[in-house]
Write a protein that holds these residues in place. Structure first.
Motif, PDB file in Angstrom:
ATOM      1  N   GLU A  97       0.804  -1.226   0.000  1.00  0.00           N
ATOM      2  CA  GLU A  97       0.000   0.000   0.000  1.00  0.00           C
ATOM      3  C   GLU A  97       0.838   1.277   0.000  1.00  0.00           C
ATOM      4  O   GLU A  97       0.352   2.334  -0.365  1.00  0.00           O
ATOM      5  CB  GLU A  97      -0.967   0.006   1.191  1.00  0.00           C
ATOM      6  CG  GLU A  97      -0.286   0.057   2.542  1.00  0.00           C
ATOM      7  CD  GLU A  97      -1.270   0.089   3.691  1.00  0.00           C
ATOM      8  OE1 GLU A  97      -2.112   0.995   3.727  1.00  0.00           O
ATOM      9  OE2 GLU A  97      -1.184  -0.805   4.545  1.00  0.00           O
ATOM     10  N   HIS A  98       2.120   1.183   0.392  1.00  0.00           N
ATOM     11  CA  HIS A  98       2.984   2.362   0.434  1.00  0.00           C
ATOM     12  C   HIS A  98       3.974   2.405  -0.723  1.00  0.00           C
ATOM     13  O   HIS A  98       4.876   3.246  -0.738  1.00  0.00           O
ATOM     14  CB  HIS A  98       3.732   2.422   1.769  1.00  0.00           C
ATOM     15  CG  HIS A  98       2.812   2.507   2.940  1.00  0.00           C
ATOM     16  ND1 HIS A  98       2.131   3.650   3.269  1.00  0.00           N
ATOM     17  CD2 HIS A  98       2.420   1.567   3.828  1.00  0.00           C
ATOM     18  CE1 HIS A  98       1.378   3.420   4.318  1.00  0.00           C
ATOM     19  NE2 HIS A  98       1.533   2.164   4.685  1.00  0.00           N
ATOM     20  N   SER A  99       3.846   1.486  -1.688  1.00  0.00           N
ATOM     21  CA  SER A  99       4.755   1.409  -2.845  1.00  0.00           C
ATOM     22  C   SER A  99       6.213   1.363  -2.398  1.00  0.00           C
ATOM     23  O   SER A  99       7.043   2.175  -2.801  1.00  0.00           O
ATOM     24  CB  SER A  99       4.513   2.572  -3.805  1.00  0.00           C
ATOM     25  OG  SER A  99       3.235   2.486  -4.364  1.00  0.00           O
ATOM     26  N   LEU A 100       6.512   0.377  -1.560  1.00  0.00           N
ATOM     27  CA  LEU A 100       7.862   0.201  -1.031  1.00  0.00           C
ATOM     28  C   LEU A 100       8.683  -0.692  -1.944  1.00  0.00           C
ATOM     29  O   LEU A 100       8.145  -1.594  -2.585  1.00  0.00           O
ATOM     30  CB  LEU A 100       7.806  -0.461   0.347  1.00  0.00           C
ATOM     31  CG  LEU A 100       7.019   0.261   1.416  1.00  0.00           C
ATOM     32  CD1 LEU A 100       6.954  -0.587   2.673  1.00  0.00           C
ATOM     33  CD2 LEU A 100       7.630   1.604   1.709  1.00  0.00           C
ATOM     34  N   PRO A 101      10.013  -0.481  -1.963  1.00  0.00           N
ATOM     35  CA  PRO A 101      10.875  -1.408  -2.688  1.00  0.00           C
ATOM     36  C   PRO A 101      11.134  -2.646  -1.823  1.00  0.00           C
ATOM     37  O   PRO A 101      11.463  -2.521  -0.644  1.00  0.00           O
ATOM     38  CB  PRO A 101      12.161  -0.608  -2.901  1.00  0.00           C
ATOM     39  CG  PRO A 101      12.194   0.355  -1.759  1.00  0.00           C
ATOM     40  CD  PRO A 101      10.757   0.660  -1.435  1.00  0.00           C
ATOM     41  N   PHE A 102      10.966  -3.804  -2.395  1.00  0.00           N
ATOM     42  CA  PHE A 102      11.220  -5.066  -1.712  1.00  0.00           C
ATOM     43  C   PHE A 102      12.170  -5.906  -2.551  1.00  0.00           C
ATOM     44  O   PHE A 102      11.884  -6.160  -3.721  1.00  0.00           O
ATOM     45  CB  PHE A 102       9.931  -5.871  -1.520  1.00  0.00           C
ATOM     46  CG  PHE A 102       8.961  -5.289  -0.527  1.00  0.00           C
ATOM     47  CD1 PHE A 102       9.079  -5.589   0.824  1.00  0.00           C
ATOM     48  CD2 PHE A 102       7.938  -4.458  -0.950  1.00  0.00           C
ATOM     49  CE1 PHE A 102       8.174  -5.066   1.741  1.00  0.00           C
ATOM     50  CE2 PHE A 102       7.034  -3.934  -0.038  1.00  0.00           C
ATOM     51  CZ  PHE A 102       7.152  -4.239   1.312  1.00  0.00           C
ATOM     52  N   LEU A 103      13.268  -6.343  -1.953  1.00  0.00           N
ATOM     53  CA  LEU A 103      14.127  -7.319  -2.586  1.00  0.00           C
ATOM     54  C   LEU A 103      13.644  -8.674  -2.082  1.00  0.00           C
ATOM     55  O   LEU A 103      13.600  -8.907  -0.877  1.00  0.00           O
ATOM     56  CB  LEU A 103      15.590  -7.097  -2.205  1.00  0.00           C
ATOM     57  CG  LEU A 103      16.586  -7.962  -2.963  1.00  0.00           C
ATOM     58  CD1 LEU A 103      17.876  -7.191  -3.196  1.00  0.00           C
ATOM     59  CD2 LEU A 103      16.878  -9.245  -2.237  1.00  0.00           C
ATOM     60  N   LEU A 104      13.221  -9.532  -3.005  1.00  0.00           N
ATOM     61  CA  LEU A 104      12.733 -10.863  -2.642  1.00  0.00           C
ATOM     62  C   LEU A 104      13.905 -11.827  -2.673  1.00  0.00           C
ATOM     63  O   LEU A 104      14.651 -11.864  -3.651  1.00  0.00           O
ATOM     64  CB  LEU A 104      11.631 -11.304  -3.599  1.00  0.00           C
ATOM     65  CG  LEU A 104      10.469 -10.320  -3.790  1.00  0.00           C
ATOM     66  CD1 LEU A 104       9.435 -10.901  -4.743  1.00  0.00           C
ATOM     67  CD2 LEU A 104       9.835  -9.926  -2.467  1.00  0.00           C
ATOM     68  N   ASP A 139      10.294   6.704 -13.164  1.00  0.00           N
ATOM     69  CA  ASP A 139       9.171   6.735 -14.103  1.00  0.00           C
ATOM     70  C   ASP A 139       8.252   5.524 -13.976  1.00  0.00           C
ATOM     71  O   ASP A 139       7.429   5.273 -14.845  1.00  0.00           O
ATOM     72  CB  ASP A 139       9.670   6.895 -15.539  1.00  0.00           C
ATOM     73  CG  ASP A 139      10.585   5.757 -15.968  1.00  0.00           C
ATOM     74  OD1 ASP A 139      10.742   4.785 -15.199  1.00  0.00           O
ATOM     75  OD2 ASP A 139      11.138   5.847 -17.065  1.00  0.00           O
ATOM     76  N   HIS A 140       8.367   4.774 -12.886  1.00  0.00           N
ATOM     77  CA  HIS A 140       7.513   3.601 -12.668  1.00  0.00           C
ATOM     78  C   HIS A 140       6.079   3.985 -12.330  1.00  0.00           C
ATOM     79  O   HIS A 140       5.182   3.155 -12.395  1.00  0.00           O
ATOM     80  CB  HIS A 140       8.090   2.689 -11.582  1.00  0.00           C
ATOM     81  CG  HIS A 140       8.546   3.423 -10.362  1.00  0.00           C
ATOM     82  ND1 HIS A 140       7.686   4.053  -9.490  1.00  0.00           N
ATOM     83  CD2 HIS A 140       9.797   3.644  -9.899  1.00  0.00           C
ATOM     84  CE1 HIS A 140       8.389   4.621  -8.525  1.00  0.00           C
ATOM     85  NE2 HIS A 140       9.668   4.395  -8.754  1.00  0.00           N
ATOM     86  N   GLY A 141       5.854   5.259 -11.932  1.00  0.00           N
ATOM     87  CA  GLY A 141       4.501   5.742 -11.650  1.00  0.00           C
ATOM     88  C   GLY A 141       3.936   5.308 -10.311  1.00  0.00           C
ATOM     89  O   GLY A 141       2.747   5.490 -10.057  1.00  0.00           O
ATOM     90  N   LEU A 142       4.762   4.752  -9.445  1.00  0.00           N
ATOM     91  CA  LEU A 142       4.306   4.294  -8.131  1.00  0.00           C
ATOM     92  C   LEU A 142       4.819   5.263  -7.067  1.00  0.00           C
ATOM     93  O   LEU A 142       6.026   5.420  -6.895  1.00  0.00           O
ATOM     94  CB  LEU A 142       4.804   2.875  -7.857  1.00  0.00           C
ATOM     95  CG  LEU A 142       4.330   1.842  -8.877  1.00  0.00           C
ATOM     96  CD1 LEU A 142       5.104   0.547  -8.730  1.00  0.00           C
ATOM     97  CD2 LEU A 142       2.840   1.600  -8.736  1.00  0.00           C
ATOM     98  N   GLN A 143       3.912   5.917  -6.378  1.00  0.00           N
ATOM     99  CA  GLN A 143       4.259   6.952  -5.411  1.00  0.00           C
ATOM    100  C   GLN A 143       4.646   6.346  -4.064  1.00  0.00           C
ATOM    101  O   GLN A 143       3.809   5.754  -3.400  1.00  0.00           O
ATOM    102  CB  GLN A 143       3.069   7.911  -5.232  1.00  0.00           C
ATOM    103  CG  GLN A 143       3.294   9.034  -4.248  1.00  0.00           C
ATOM    104  CD  GLN A 143       4.373   9.998  -4.703  1.00  0.00           C
ATOM    105  OE1 GLN A 143       4.458  10.336  -5.876  1.00  0.00           O
ATOM    106  NE2 GLN A 143       5.202  10.436  -3.785  1.00  0.00           N
ATOM    107  N   TYR A 144       5.907   6.493  -3.674  1.00  0.00           N
ATOM    108  CA  TYR A 144       6.366   6.037  -2.364  1.00  0.00           C
ATOM    109  C   TYR A 144       5.673   6.856  -1.285  1.00  0.00           C
ATOM    110  O   TYR A 144       5.587   8.078  -1.374  1.00  0.00           O
ATOM    111  CB  TYR A 144       7.889   6.196  -2.251  1.00  0.00           C
ATOM    112  CG  TYR A 144       8.409   6.032  -0.850  1.00  0.00           C
ATOM    113  CD1 TYR A 144       8.528   4.775  -0.288  1.00  0.00           C
ATOM    114  CD2 TYR A 144       8.769   7.136  -0.084  1.00  0.00           C
ATOM    115  CE1 TYR A 144       9.000   4.614   1.008  1.00  0.00           C
ATOM    116  CE2 TYR A 144       9.241   6.990   1.207  1.00  0.00           C
ATOM    117  CZ  TYR A 144       9.347   5.730   1.748  1.00  0.00           C
ATOM    118  OH  TYR A 144       9.807   5.579   3.026  1.00  0.00           O
ATOM    119  N   GLU A 145       5.178   6.177  -0.264  1.00  0.00           N
ATOM    120  CA  GLU A 145       4.525   6.850   0.862  1.00  0.00           C
ATOM    121  C   GLU A 145       5.241   6.460   2.143  1.00  0.00           C
ATOM    122  O   GLU A 145       5.181   5.308   2.555  1.00  0.00           O
ATOM    123  CB  GLU A 145       3.058   6.443   0.956  1.00  0.00           C
ATOM    124  CG  GLU A 145       2.232   6.903  -0.229  1.00  0.00           C
ATOM    125  CD  GLU A 145       0.781   6.458  -0.106  1.00  0.00           C
ATOM    126  OE1 GLU A 145       0.281   6.360   1.030  1.00  0.00           O
ATOM    127  OE2 GLU A 145       0.180   6.201  -1.147  1.00  0.00           O
TER     128      GLU A 145
END
Length: 157
Positions: A47-54, A144-150
């Motif tokens: 929901e917060h557009s976080l970066p996750f390394l899987l 430019d991914h268009g996902l707003q980090y919150e």
């Protein structure tokens, strides 16, 4: 002192970089930029557009980020910030150095192309569809991914 590889909002120019240079959190010294030797999925999700390394070696892309030398206080701060072990886990990863960095106190030279290890924070739990999300080699909150980090007040990469 430990080495930590950051790939998300803790990198220079990103929303949480200030946490790396805040002396109240401990000491962090930039060593070099680097890239994982293995591929991993780096996704933007939640929901917060976080970066996750899987932690799925062999899938995704080689991840670009920064290596820092941190003291025990900063390592503890980062563990708390990354909500280890509930949201992220801290594991060792092999990295290829991208640029030469001279010697620092008690540190060997890190030459371009050399392999070193550092701790990385990877997601401990994630949704089943996350491995199929678009993978990035480098995270930029303003990209430019268009996902707003919150950001939230509690620790989130």
């Amino acid at each position: 002192m430990a080495r930590v590889f950051v790939y998300g909002t803790l990198k220079k120019g990103q929303p949480n970089y200030y946490r790396m240079i805040e002396s109240a959190n401990g000491k962090a010294e930039f060593l070099t930029s680097a890239c994982t030797t293995q591929k991993y999925p780096l996704v933007i999700a939640g929901e917060h557009s976080l970066p996750f390394l899987l932690n799925i070696p062999g899938q995704g892309r080689r991840i670009r980020g920064e290596i820092y030398k941190v003291d025990d206080k900063m390592l503890k701060y980062l563990d708390d910030f990354e909500m280890v072990p509930d949201m992220y886990q801290r594991t060792l990863v092999k990295l290829e150095v991208e640029e030469w960095v001279g010697e620092t106190e008690g540190e060997e030279r890190l030459k371009a192309g050399s392999i070193t290890e550092a701790f990385v924070y990877s997601a401990t739990m994630y949704e089943p569809d996350w491995p199929s999300l678009p993978c990035y080699e480098s995270y930029d909150a303003y990209g430019d991914h268009g996902l707003q980090y919150e950001a939230k007040e509690t620790g989130l990469v």
